[in-house]
Design a protein around this motif. Structure first.
Motif, PDB file in Angstrom:
ATOM      1  N   ARG A 210       0.833  -1.201   0.000  1.00 59.85           N
ATOM      2  CA  ARG A 210       0.000   0.000   0.000  1.00 59.85           C
ATOM      3  C   ARG A 210       0.870   1.255   0.000  1.00 59.85           C
ATOM      4  NH1 ARG A 210      -1.926   0.921   4.552  1.00 59.85           N
ATOM      5  NH2 ARG A 210      -0.797  -0.711   5.664  1.00 59.85           N
ATOM      6  N   GLY A 241      -1.293   0.790  -4.670  1.00 64.19           N
ATOM      7  CA  GLY A 241      -2.031   2.047  -4.734  1.00 64.19           C
ATOM      8  C   GLY A 241      -2.308   2.542  -3.335  1.00 64.19           C
ATOM      9  N   LYS A 245       0.101   8.365  -3.129  1.00 61.78           N
ATOM     10  CA  LYS A 245       0.563   8.337  -4.515  1.00 61.78           C
ATOM     11  C   LYS A 245       0.951   9.723  -5.032  1.00 61.78           C
ATOM     12  CE  LYS A 245      -0.695   6.884  -9.193  1.00 61.78           C
ATOM     13  NZ  LYS A 245      -1.691   6.195 -10.050  1.00 61.78           N
ATOM     14  N   GLY A 265       1.307   1.037  -9.867  1.00 61.92           N
ATOM     15  CA  GLY A 265      -0.073   0.719  -9.534  1.00 61.92           C
ATOM     16  C   GLY A 265      -0.189  -0.713  -9.014  1.00 61.92           C
TER      17      GLY A 265
END
Length: 418
Positions: A210, A241, A245, A265
């Motif tokens: 993450r 993701g 980001k 991603g």
């Protein structure tokens, strides 16, 4: 043996779901196994459960489905059994309380396993007498708020065992002083990938997880700026993701790394992406276990990781199958990466060692440890039942003997009186 897992939502994506599926699928080779999902929000699970595991749900949250229950008035009222300090509390309700209680009162399993603290509390308080009750901890006790720790301290003594994914967290749980509750560290499992391991020749460092603050990808990106200065032929790919980001993208641009660091991603499956690399990197400030470390090792990659609580130090043998570096230190992380980048033989040797060491996390190995735990707890439970039966039988026999003796003495006294 009939084993029943109780999980928050088997239809989502996450480490707990993946490792529960791995364990259930392996146990189902020898036992009757089911997964009961409190919530269901899609038609089919994301992860492969295999044909041997039964899957059912308690509350249907599919808005386009005929059984949608999200508008049930009971689902708008807050839960009373599920702890309010648990971070999933907002998704629980009077309706989930009721459905979980009904399920646990009727369950016919030999072993019932909860997979998060709130569900473990339900099992401790509501599971009928008979099944062995196991509470799994997939995070860490130290990261729970004080209110949740108090709730666990109050409920967990009714469990037979608590399992953690690291020895460090098992030690923390033992400080709760849970009388009669066995605390056992059993790691998460990761199956062998169905592809050839990395050969160490690709000039890629790979990270995955993450995009969250705790993963400290900002530290990794700053470290890779130093790597790129010395070895501009190497690149970094980060899979996943999350909320960080935009900030990470801005940092990449600020450091001029747009040709060296790539935010890829999410990827599922991830194994082919690990296998394209030659080194895995983990920059977290905290890991409850370190699934990505094991995944990378199972693909033949040495892992350079921060020596953060709780998992990396229990998975990586520093200098043998990877490297451990201080938390939050880009220079130390860069130096460890460069050591492996600049030494082809050491990198490949550590990759082979990582592949060999990762076998201890194979689902068959982990399932075997759970099987032994279940067998021991069932034997203990049956022993208690047998002792209880023996005491009751002995008491009845003694009562009968004393009654017979009293009757005989009364008869004698009657004869003497006459």
């Amino acid at each position: 043996m009939h084993i029943s897992f109780l999980i928050h939502n088997a239809y989502g994506i996450g480490g707990t779901i993946r490792t529960t599926f791995n364990l259930a699928r392996t146990l189902a080779e020898r036992h009757d196994v089911e997964i009961v999902s409190v919530l269901r929000h899609r038609d089919t699970p994301v992860f492969d459960l295999g044909p041997g595991v039964a899957l059912r749900h308690l509350v249907d949250m599919r808005e386009d489905g005929p059984g949608y229950e999200g508008d049930d008035p009971a689902h708008r009222r807050p839960a009373k059994v599920f702890p309010a300090a648990e971070n999933r509390f907002a998704q629980y309700s009077e309706l989930t309380d009721r459905r979980i209680a009904q399920h646990l009162r009727r369950i016919e399993a030999d072993v019932v396993v909860g997979t998060r603290p709130g569900l473990n509390v339900h099992i401790a308080k509501q599971a009928r007498r008979g099944p062995v009750r196991i509470g799994q901890e997939h995070l860490t006790l130290d990261t729970h708020p004080r209110e949740l720790k108090l709730a666990l301290r109050g409920a967990y003594p009714r469990l037979d065992a608590v399992t953690t994914v690291t020895e460090a967290d098992a030690r923390a749980y033992r400080t709760l002083r849970l009388p009669g509750v066995r605390v056992e560290a059993v790691p998460n499992s990761v199956p062998a990938p169905g592809l050839l391991p990395a050969d160490g020749s690709g000039k890629w460092v790979v990270a995955a997880g993450r995009l969250a603050r705790v993963k400290r990808y900002d530290v990794l990106i700053r470290a890779f700026a130093q790597v790129a200065e010395q070895r501009p032929d190497w690149r970094l790919r980060i899979y996943g993701g999350g909320a960080e980001k935009a900030g990470l993208r801005a940092l990449i641009d600020e450091l001029g790394l747009y040709n060296h660091v790539f935010l890829m991603g999410p990827a599922n499956p991830l194994e082919p992406e690990w296998a394209k690399g030659s080194i895995a990197a983990v920059s977290s400030s905290l890991e409850s276990f370190g699934m990505t470390i094991v995944e990378a090792m199972r693909c033949g990659l040495p892992v350079v990781a921060t020596d953060c609580p709780h998992g990396p130090g229990e998975i990586i043998e520093d200098g043998v199958d990877g490297r451990l570096v201080p938390v939050g230190k880009p220079a130390a992380l860069a130096a460890a990466l460069l050591d492996l980048i600049n030494d082809d033989e050491a990198r490949k040797r550590m990759g082979r060692a990582a592949l060999a060491a990762s076998v201890r996390f194979d689902p068959a190995m982990v399932a075997g440890r759970y099987e032994s735990l279940f067998d021991e707890l069932l034997a203990r439970r049956r022993g208690h039942r047998l002792r209880g039966t023996w005491h009751r039988t002995r008491g009845a026999l003694l009562s009968g003997a004393y009654a017979t003796k009293d009757a005989a003495q009364s008869a004698v006294r009657g004869v003497r009186t006459a």
